[in-house]
Design a protein around this motif. Structure first.
Motif, PDB file in Angstrom:
ATOM      1  N   THR A 192       8.125   1.518   5.348  1.00 36.85           N
ATOM      2  CA  THR A 192       8.520   2.302   6.127  1.00 36.85           C
ATOM      3  C   THR A 192      10.074   1.856   6.293  1.00 36.85           C
ATOM      4  OG1 THR A 192       6.251   1.430   7.730  1.00 36.85           O
ATOM      5  CG2 THR A 192       8.093   2.217   8.482  1.00 36.85           C
ATOM      6  N   TYR A 193      10.751   1.098   6.145  1.00 38.16           N
ATOM      7  CA  TYR A 193      12.065   0.726   6.092  1.00 38.16           C
ATOM      8  C   TYR A 193      12.626   1.813   4.786  1.00 38.16           C
ATOM      9  CZ  TYR A 193      16.351  -1.833   5.679  1.00 38.16           C
ATOM     10  OH  TYR A 193      17.940  -2.126   6.144  1.00 38.16           O
ATOM     11  N   ALA A 194      11.918   2.169   3.784  1.00 39.73           N
ATOM     12  CA  ALA A 194      12.482   3.121   2.909  1.00 39.73           C
ATOM     13  C   ALA A 194      12.962   4.552   3.772  1.00 39.73           C
ATOM     14  CB  ALA A 194      11.605   3.071   1.774  1.00 39.73           C
ATOM     15  N   GLU A 195      12.156   4.778   4.532  1.00 38.38           N
ATOM     16  CA  GLU A 195      12.273   6.375   5.043  1.00 38.38           C
ATOM     17  C   GLU A 195      14.010   6.645   5.348  1.00 38.38           C
ATOM     18  OE1 GLU A 195       9.879   6.519   8.312  1.00 38.38           O
ATOM     19  OE2 GLU A 195       8.150   6.680   7.422  1.00 38.38           O
ATOM     20  N   ARG A 196      14.651   5.405   5.863  1.00 35.72           N
ATOM     21  CA  ARG A 196      16.051   6.065   6.101  1.00 35.72           C
ATOM     22  C   ARG A 196      17.054   5.810   5.021  1.00 35.72           C
ATOM     23  NH1 ARG A 196      17.514   0.070   9.037  1.00 35.72           N
ATOM     24  NH2 ARG A 196      15.883   0.772  10.344  1.00 35.72           N
ATOM     25  N   PHE A 197      16.326   6.427   4.298  1.00 38.27           N
ATOM     26  CA  PHE A 197      17.463   6.732   3.273  1.00 38.27           C
ATOM     27  C   PHE A 197      16.791   7.726   2.347  1.00 38.27           C
ATOM     28  CE2 PHE A 197      17.361   1.601   2.607  1.00 38.27           C
ATOM     29  CZ  PHE A 197      18.869   1.391   2.570  1.00 38.27           C
ATOM     30  N   LYS A 198      16.065   8.532   3.332  1.00 38.47           N
ATOM     31  CA  LYS A 198      15.872   9.903   2.970  1.00 38.47           C
ATOM     32  C   LYS A 198      15.475   9.934   1.764  1.00 38.47           C
ATOM     33  CE  LYS A 198      17.660  11.894   7.478  1.00 38.47           C
ATOM     34  NZ  LYS A 198      17.816  10.935   7.891  1.00 38.47           N
ATOM     35  N   PRO A 199      14.295   9.537   0.635  1.00 42.29           N
ATOM     36  CA  PRO A 199      14.567   8.927  -1.033  1.00 42.29           C
ATOM     37  C   PRO A 199      14.438  10.476  -1.101  1.00 42.29           C
ATOM     38  CG  PRO A 199      13.624   8.354   0.524  1.00 42.29           C
ATOM     39  CD  PRO A 199      13.865   8.396   1.196  1.00 42.29           C
ATOM     40  N   ARG A 200      14.417  10.880  -2.321  1.00 48.71           N
ATOM     41  CA  ARG A 200      13.967  11.793  -3.634  1.00 48.71           C
ATOM     42  C   ARG A 200      12.658  11.389  -3.951  1.00 48.71           C
ATOM     43  NH1 ARG A 200      18.608  12.221  -7.857  1.00 48.71           N
ATOM     44  NH2 ARG A 200      16.561  13.729  -9.336  1.00 48.71           N
ATOM     45  N   ALA A 201      12.206   9.841  -3.768  1.00 46.27           N
ATOM     46  CA  ALA A 201      11.571   9.427  -3.858  1.00 46.27           C
ATOM     47  C   ALA A 201      10.899   8.060  -4.438  1.00 46.27           C
ATOM     48  CB  ALA A 201      10.174   9.839  -6.115  1.00 46.27           C
ATOM     49  N   VAL A 202      10.249   7.445  -3.614  1.00 44.94           N
ATOM     50  CA  VAL A 202       9.936   5.864  -3.437  1.00 44.94           C
ATOM     51  C   VAL A 202       9.243   5.321  -4.589  1.00 44.94           C
ATOM     52  CG1 VAL A 202       9.409   3.798  -1.994  1.00 44.94           C
ATOM     53  CG2 VAL A 202      10.476   5.532  -1.498  1.00 44.94           C
ATOM     54  N   ILE A 203       8.962   4.287  -5.442  1.00 46.86           N
ATOM     55  CA  ILE A 203       8.396   3.817  -6.006  1.00 46.86           C
ATOM     56  C   ILE A 203       8.542   2.298  -6.074  1.00 46.86           C
ATOM     57  CG2 ILE A 203       7.772   3.150  -8.759  1.00 46.86           C
ATOM     58  CD1 ILE A 203      10.043   5.791  -8.878  1.00 46.86           C
ATOM     59  N   ASP A 204       6.821   1.654  -5.478  1.00 45.32           N
ATOM     60  CA  ASP A 204       7.029   0.169  -5.330  1.00 45.32           C
ATOM     61  C   ASP A 204       6.410  -0.234  -6.899  1.00 45.32           C
ATOM     62  OD1 ASP A 204       3.814  -0.268  -4.743  1.00 45.32           O
ATOM     63  OD2 ASP A 204       3.907   0.959  -3.543  1.00 45.32           O
ATOM     64  N   ILE A 205       6.465  -1.467  -6.964  1.00 44.16           N
ATOM     65  CA  ILE A 205       6.034  -2.288  -7.980  1.00 44.16           C
ATOM     66  C   ILE A 205       6.039  -4.092  -7.432  1.00 44.16           C
ATOM     67  CG2 ILE A 205       7.138  -3.143 -10.049  1.00 44.16           C
ATOM     68  CD1 ILE A 205       9.400  -1.210  -8.409  1.00 44.16           C
ATOM     69  N   ALA A 206       4.225  -3.704  -7.855  1.00 50.12           N
ATOM     70  CA  ALA A 206       3.536  -4.805  -7.189  1.00 50.12           C
ATOM     71  C   ALA A 206       2.466  -5.484  -8.102  1.00 50.12           C
ATOM     72  CB  ALA A 206       3.306  -4.669  -5.901  1.00 50.12           C
ATOM     73  N   THR A 207       2.757  -6.771  -8.763  1.00 50.60           N
ATOM     74  CA  THR A 207       1.373  -7.391  -9.464  1.00 50.60           C
ATOM     75  C   THR A 207       0.179  -7.140  -8.001  1.00 50.60           C
ATOM     76  OG1 THR A 207       2.637 -10.138  -7.722  1.00 50.60           O
ATOM     77  CG2 THR A 207       2.959  -9.240 -10.540  1.00 50.60           C
ATOM     78  N   LEU A 208       0.045  -6.418  -7.387  1.00 47.64           N
ATOM     79  CA  LEU A 208      -1.235  -6.633  -6.890  1.00 47.64           C
ATOM     80  C   LEU A 208      -2.344  -6.562  -6.443  1.00 47.64           C
ATOM     81  CD1 LEU A 208       0.181  -5.553  -3.646  1.00 47.64           C
ATOM     82  CD2 LEU A 208      -1.456  -3.142  -3.642  1.00 47.64           C
ATOM     83  N   THR A 209      -3.176  -6.258  -7.245  1.00 52.46           N
ATOM     84  CA  THR A 209      -4.513  -7.030  -7.743  1.00 52.46           C
ATOM     85  C   THR A 209      -5.189  -6.679  -9.130  1.00 52.46           C
ATOM     86  OG1 THR A 209      -5.435  -4.585  -8.622  1.00 52.46           O
ATOM     87  CG2 THR A 209      -5.207  -5.114  -5.882  1.00 52.46           C
ATOM     88  N   GLY A 210      -6.001  -7.782  -8.726  1.00 54.35           N
ATOM     89  CA  GLY A 210      -6.638  -8.743  -9.923  1.00 54.35           C
ATOM     90  C   GLY A 210      -7.586  -7.743 -10.574  1.00 54.35           C
ATOM     91  N   ALA A 211      -7.581  -6.270  -9.869  1.00 50.15           N
ATOM     92  CA  ALA A 211      -9.209  -5.221 -10.104  1.00 50.15           C
ATOM     93  C   ALA A 211      -8.418  -4.824 -10.768  1.00 50.15           C
ATOM     94  CB  ALA A 211      -9.151  -4.588  -8.559  1.00 50.15           C
ATOM     95  N   CYS A 212      -7.210  -4.739 -10.922  1.00 45.74           N
ATOM     96  CA  CYS A 212      -6.590  -4.011 -12.020  1.00 45.74           C
ATOM     97  C   CYS A 212      -6.193  -4.285 -13.204  1.00 45.74           C
ATOM     98  CB  CYS A 212      -4.748  -3.615 -11.476  1.00 45.74           C
ATOM     99  SG  CYS A 212      -3.779  -1.754 -12.887  1.00 45.74           S
ATOM    100  N   VAL A 213      -6.666  -5.724 -13.019  1.00 42.82           N
ATOM    101  CA  VAL A 213      -6.092  -6.186 -14.339  1.00 42.82           C
ATOM    102  C   VAL A 213      -8.083  -6.352 -15.796  1.00 42.82           C
ATOM    103  CG1 VAL A 213      -5.918  -8.146 -15.500  1.00 42.82           C
ATOM    104  CG2 VAL A 213      -4.907  -8.037 -13.199  1.00 42.82           C
ATOM    105  N   ILE A 214      -8.532  -6.045 -14.707  1.00 40.86           N
ATOM    106  CA  ILE A 214     -10.105  -6.143 -15.021  1.00 40.86           C
ATOM    107  C   ILE A 214     -10.305  -4.217 -15.541  1.00 40.86           C
ATOM    108  CG2 ILE A 214     -12.735  -4.870 -14.074  1.00 40.86           C
ATOM    109  CD1 ILE A 214     -11.548  -8.700 -14.524  1.00 40.86           C
ATOM    110  N   ALA A 215      -9.219  -3.644 -14.570  1.00 40.27           N
ATOM    111  CA  ALA A 215      -9.497  -1.601 -15.199  1.00 40.27           C
ATOM    112  C   ALA A 215      -8.553  -1.452 -16.322  1.00 40.27           C
ATOM    113  CB  ALA A 215      -9.175  -0.746 -13.891  1.00 40.27           C
ATOM    114  N   LEU A 216      -7.527  -1.733 -16.707  1.00 41.35           N
ATOM    115  CA  LEU A 216      -6.228  -1.770 -17.017  1.00 41.35           C
ATOM    116  C   LEU A 216      -6.144  -3.557 -17.976  1.00 41.35           C
ATOM    117  CD1 LEU A 216      -4.839   0.720 -15.112  1.00 41.35           C
ATOM    118  CD2 LEU A 216      -6.039   0.929 -16.991  1.00 41.35           C
TER     119      LEU A 216
END
Length: 495
Positions: free
Chosen positions: A346-370
């Motif tokens: 939400t904070y990123a909106e103030r920069f009127k970005p051309r693109a936003v990419i978030d990077i995260a060690t988010l889920t164990g499910a992704c480890v199972i998938a890939l």
């Protein structure tokens, strides 16, 4: 590690003084009458060396050569991946030797990107973590002289990019590898300020008071149980015109994740120091940008905190209000990454970005998938997804696009808030991405789930520095491309 490249003929290598000389040998190498060619041809005829990527021929104190060790390694058909594998195999053959000065020569033609990949591979293979060791053995490899029979300006430029890439990867590794008591939110803020000291860069660090004023109730909820104060880090690299919209990189900065009240099992919990690998990758990209200085604007956002089970910690069933105004029912406090990221998005909106990419060690499910080969890629925008996928293929830092069908969001419905922070076990990496997508509707958005690729376990335990290479390739690819032109590219919104 110092890197340089020069034009050298095969027969000139005999005079070079190195601790070790590595010669990458493609199957189509044009051999001559020199000692090295004669040696290789003799080994080929005897079957002691073959045109198979990683095949090794080595000698110590070889007559006629000033280098103490000579290693010839096959790169097979000479594809870029073959060159990287050859470099890794050659270095493995030198394991245990005290190599400070290394010569790396290509016996055949070499493409600029192969030079870059070789430099990165050597850095990866020789990297040593030392920060918290009382009697650490420092990195021995301090100078690498690369050479080929034909060296152009493109090769030199590729090596400069490789040098910057290595600096970024090793910055990410350093901070991800550090124990949590040596990589607190305040420590990350100090690191960010140090990186941003150069020209065209800036850094602002917000504390609990500023974050409370912004209304980041979701981020604040995660930080409640920790004695370490949160930090919201805002980095900026200004390489293009002020009016050019920036790319915003958002890195998950959970410096240690106990799971909170929804406590994790004890086994391998020490590896939760790596839960700030997304933040580390943002620091790494900015380190590379400080060296390369491409013509593009980039913003880095790092919401940094610990997730601890104190008496004041957020509880399962609590409802919090995010910066966007949306309310969130926290059904599982171990799904905290999405709670800090949503306010940053939400904070990123103030920069009127051309693109936003978030990077995260988010889920164990992704480890199972890939597994640990490809990072999971989710995107609301096809062009952005394609660009990131291509950046991954070019850099060798691979990702794979995953679905974002609206049906996956059904499990996030709540009777007590606008959205729940978890759904069921099925499709866990996708439902996590669907949660984040709710907060990223005002710009082209992508999410990289690096839970399987950010670090390795077991005997090789340690951070990988991914996805710095992918992100750097993407960002530098936008250099000097007007944002308006990029925005005008026809896109189809993904589901």
């Amino acid at each position: 590690m110092k890197l340089e490249i020069q034009k050298r003929a095969l027969q000139q290598l005999q005079r070079d003084v190195h601790d070790a000389l590595v010669v990458i040998w493609p199957q189509n190498a044009a051999t001559g009458q020199d000692l090295l060619s004669a040696w290789v041809n003799k080994a080929l005829k005897a079957g002691d060396f073959e045109h198979k990527t990683g095949s090794i021929l080595q000698s110590y104190g070889m007559e006629g050569f000033k280098a103490r060790r000579v290693v010839v390694v096959s790169c097979g058909e000479g594809q870029t991946a073959d060159h990287k594998a050859a470099v890794m195999a050659a270095w493995a053959s030198l394991k245990g030797a005290k190599i400070q000065r290394l010569g790396l020569h290509w016996a055949g033609d070499v493409q600029p990107e192969q030079v870059q990949h070789a430099a990165v591979a050597l850095a990866e293979a020789s990297y040593v973590y030392t920060t918290t060791l009382s009697k650490a053995k420092p990195r021995t490899l301090i100078q690498v002289g690369l050479s080929a029979e034909s060296v152009t300006a493109a090769h030199r430029l590729a090596l400069e990019k490789g040098h910057a890439q290595v600096a970024g990867i090793e910055t990410a590794k350093e901070w991800a590898n550090r124990p949590a008591n040596h990589a607190t939110p305040s420590d990350l803020a100090t690191a960010a300020r140090a990186i941003a000291k150069g020209p065209q860069m800036a850094c602002e660090v917000l504390g609990p008071k500023e974050v409370t004023k912004l209304g980041m109730g979701s981020f604040l909820a995660v930080a409640k149980g920790s004695a370490e104060p949160l930090r919201f880090i805002v980095m900026q690299y200004k390489g293009a015109k002020t009016q050019d919209a920036p790319v915003v990189l958002v890195g998950k900065g959970i410096t240690f994740d106990t799971g909170g009240i929804s406590m994790k099992p004890a086994a391998e919990m020490d590896e939760m120091k790596f839960d700030m690998s997304g933040a580390a990758s943002v620091l790494g990209v900015f380190k590379s940008l400080s060296i390369l200085r491409p013509q593009v604007n980039v913003v880095g956002l790092i919401p940094a905190t610990e997730n601890m089970p104190d008496g004041t910690a957020v509880k399962p069933g609590d409802v919090v209000t995010s910066m966007s105004g949306q309310t969130i029912e926290i059904l599982n406090t171990d799904a905290e990454g999405r709670l800090v990221l949503c306010d940053a998005l939400t904070y990123a909106e103030r920069f009127k970005p051309r693109a936003v990419i978030d990077i995260a060690t988010l889920t164990g499910a992704c480890v199972i998938a890939l597994g640990g080969v490809r990072s999971g890629l989710f995107a609301s925008d096809d062009q952005l997804a394609n660009d990131l996928q291509q950046a991954g293929e070019t850099s060798g830092d691979l990702c794979w696009r995953m679905p974002l069908d609206d049906d996956y969001a059904e499990g996030l419905k709540s009777k007590f808030a606008d959205v729940a922070n978890v759904a069921g076990r099925a499709g866990g990496s996708v439902t996590a991405a669907k949660f984040l997508q709710r907060f990223a509707k005002k710009y082209p958005w992508a999410h990289l789930d690096i839970a399987g690729t950010a670090w390795k376990s077991g005997a090789a335990k340690g951070a990988t520095g991914r996805p710095v290479s992918l992100l750097l390739e993407y960002v530098t690819g936008l250099s000097a491309v007007p944002a308006a032109k990029k925005a005008a590219t026809s896109r189809r919104r993904a589901a």
